[in-house]
Design a protein around this motif. Structure first.
Motif, PDB file in Angstrom:
ATOM      1  N   PHE A  37      -3.461   6.326  10.787  1.00 16.51           N
ATOM      2  CA  PHE A  37      -3.683   5.681   9.507  1.00 16.51           C
ATOM      3  C   PHE A  37      -3.967   4.210   9.768  1.00 16.51           C
ATOM      4  CE2 PHE A  37      -2.215   8.680   6.174  1.00 16.51           C
ATOM      5  CZ  PHE A  37      -1.777   9.712   6.980  1.00 16.51           C
ATOM      6  N   GLN A  39      -3.975   0.137   7.678  1.00 16.21           N
ATOM      7  CA  GLN A  39      -3.676  -0.640   6.480  1.00 16.21           C
ATOM      8  C   GLN A  39      -4.225  -2.049   6.665  1.00 16.21           C
ATOM      9  OE1 GLN A  39       0.474  -0.677   5.341  1.00 16.21           O
ATOM     10  NE2 GLN A  39      -0.045  -1.217   3.239  1.00 16.21           N
ATOM     11  N   ARG A  45      -2.172   1.851   2.638  1.00 15.94           N
ATOM     12  CA  ARG A  45      -2.344   2.564   3.898  1.00 15.94           C
ATOM     13  C   ARG A  45      -3.239   3.781   3.657  1.00 15.94           C
ATOM     14  NH1 ARG A  45       2.861   3.277   7.696  1.00 15.94           N
ATOM     15  NH2 ARG A  45       2.894   1.075   7.045  1.00 15.94           N
ATOM     16  N   GLU A  46      -4.210   3.991   4.547  1.00 15.95           N
ATOM     17  CA  GLU A  46      -5.150   5.082   4.354  1.00 15.95           C
ATOM     18  C   GLU A  46      -5.279   5.947   5.597  1.00 15.95           C
ATOM     19  OE1 GLU A  46      -9.090   3.625   3.535  1.00 15.95           O
ATOM     20  OE2 GLU A  46      -9.266   2.611   5.454  1.00 15.95           O
ATOM     21  N   PHE A  47      -5.554   7.198   5.363  1.00 20.17           N
ATOM     22  CA  PHE A  47      -5.753   8.175   6.436  1.00 20.17           C
ATOM     23  C   PHE A  47      -7.038   7.852   7.189  1.00 20.17           C
ATOM     24  CE2 PHE A  47      -5.593  12.235   8.507  1.00 20.17           C
ATOM     25  CZ  PHE A  47      -6.895  12.704   8.553  1.00 20.17           C
ATOM     26  N   THR A 105      -3.912  14.031   4.072  1.00 18.79           N
ATOM     27  CA  THR A 105      -4.471  12.681   3.992  1.00 18.79           C
ATOM     28  C   THR A 105      -3.586  11.708   3.235  1.00 18.79           C
ATOM     29  OG1 THR A 105      -5.748  13.294   2.035  1.00 18.79           O
ATOM     30  CG2 THR A 105      -6.829  13.550   4.177  1.00 18.79           C
ATOM     31  N   THR A 107       0.264   9.830   2.659  1.00 18.04           N
ATOM     32  CA  THR A 107       1.144   9.174   3.628  1.00 18.04           C
ATOM     33  C   THR A 107       2.502   9.864   3.763  1.00 18.04           C
ATOM     34  OG1 THR A 107       1.918   7.645   1.918  1.00 18.04           O
ATOM     35  CG2 THR A 107       0.064   6.921   3.284  1.00 18.04           C
TER      36      THR A 107
END
Length: 122
Positions: A37, A39, A45-47, A105, A107
């Motif tokens: 991930f 951020q 925060r992203e996959f 996907t 968190t």
């Protein structure tokens, strides 16, 4: 319990490459789905990428498809993220994560590393 430690971050020019590593210790590494991930400042925060426990399934965010590759070395208890053709918008703290469930996907993963900074200059 699984401990995750990332390494390999740094400063790179746009168009360059970096390889991130995530060393896992604790419970059986091969039993976990592994993921990356990121951020960026002021963002959620992203996959980025994920690989199933047996290594047969992978998933990528649309923004990195064709540029990033996730892989795992079960003998070394390590998962990697090869990042090519880097762009300034890839700048973020990158986190390694592990889950006992299939690739997802969101968190809601079970274990997280502390993160490693990747900065791409234009």
């Amino acid at each position: 319990q699984v401990q995750l430690v990332e390494s390999g971050g740094g400063l790179v020019q746009a168009g360059g490459s970096l390889r991130l590593s995530c060393a896992a210790s604790g419970r059986t590494f091969s039993a976990y789905t592994m993921g990356w991930f990121r951020q960026a400042p002021g963002k959620e925060r992203e996959f980025v990428a994920g690989m199933g426990a047996l290594g047969f399934s992978t998933g990528y965010a649309d923004s990195v498809k064709g540029r990033f590759t996730i892989s795992r070395d079960i003998a070394r208890n390590t998962v990697y993220l090869q990042m090519n053709s880097l762009k300034p918008e890839d700048t973020a703290v990158y986190f390694c994560a592990a889950t006992a469930r299939p690739i997802r996907t969101d968190t809601h993963w079970d274990y997280w590393g502390q993160g490693t900074q990747v900065t791409v200059s234009s």
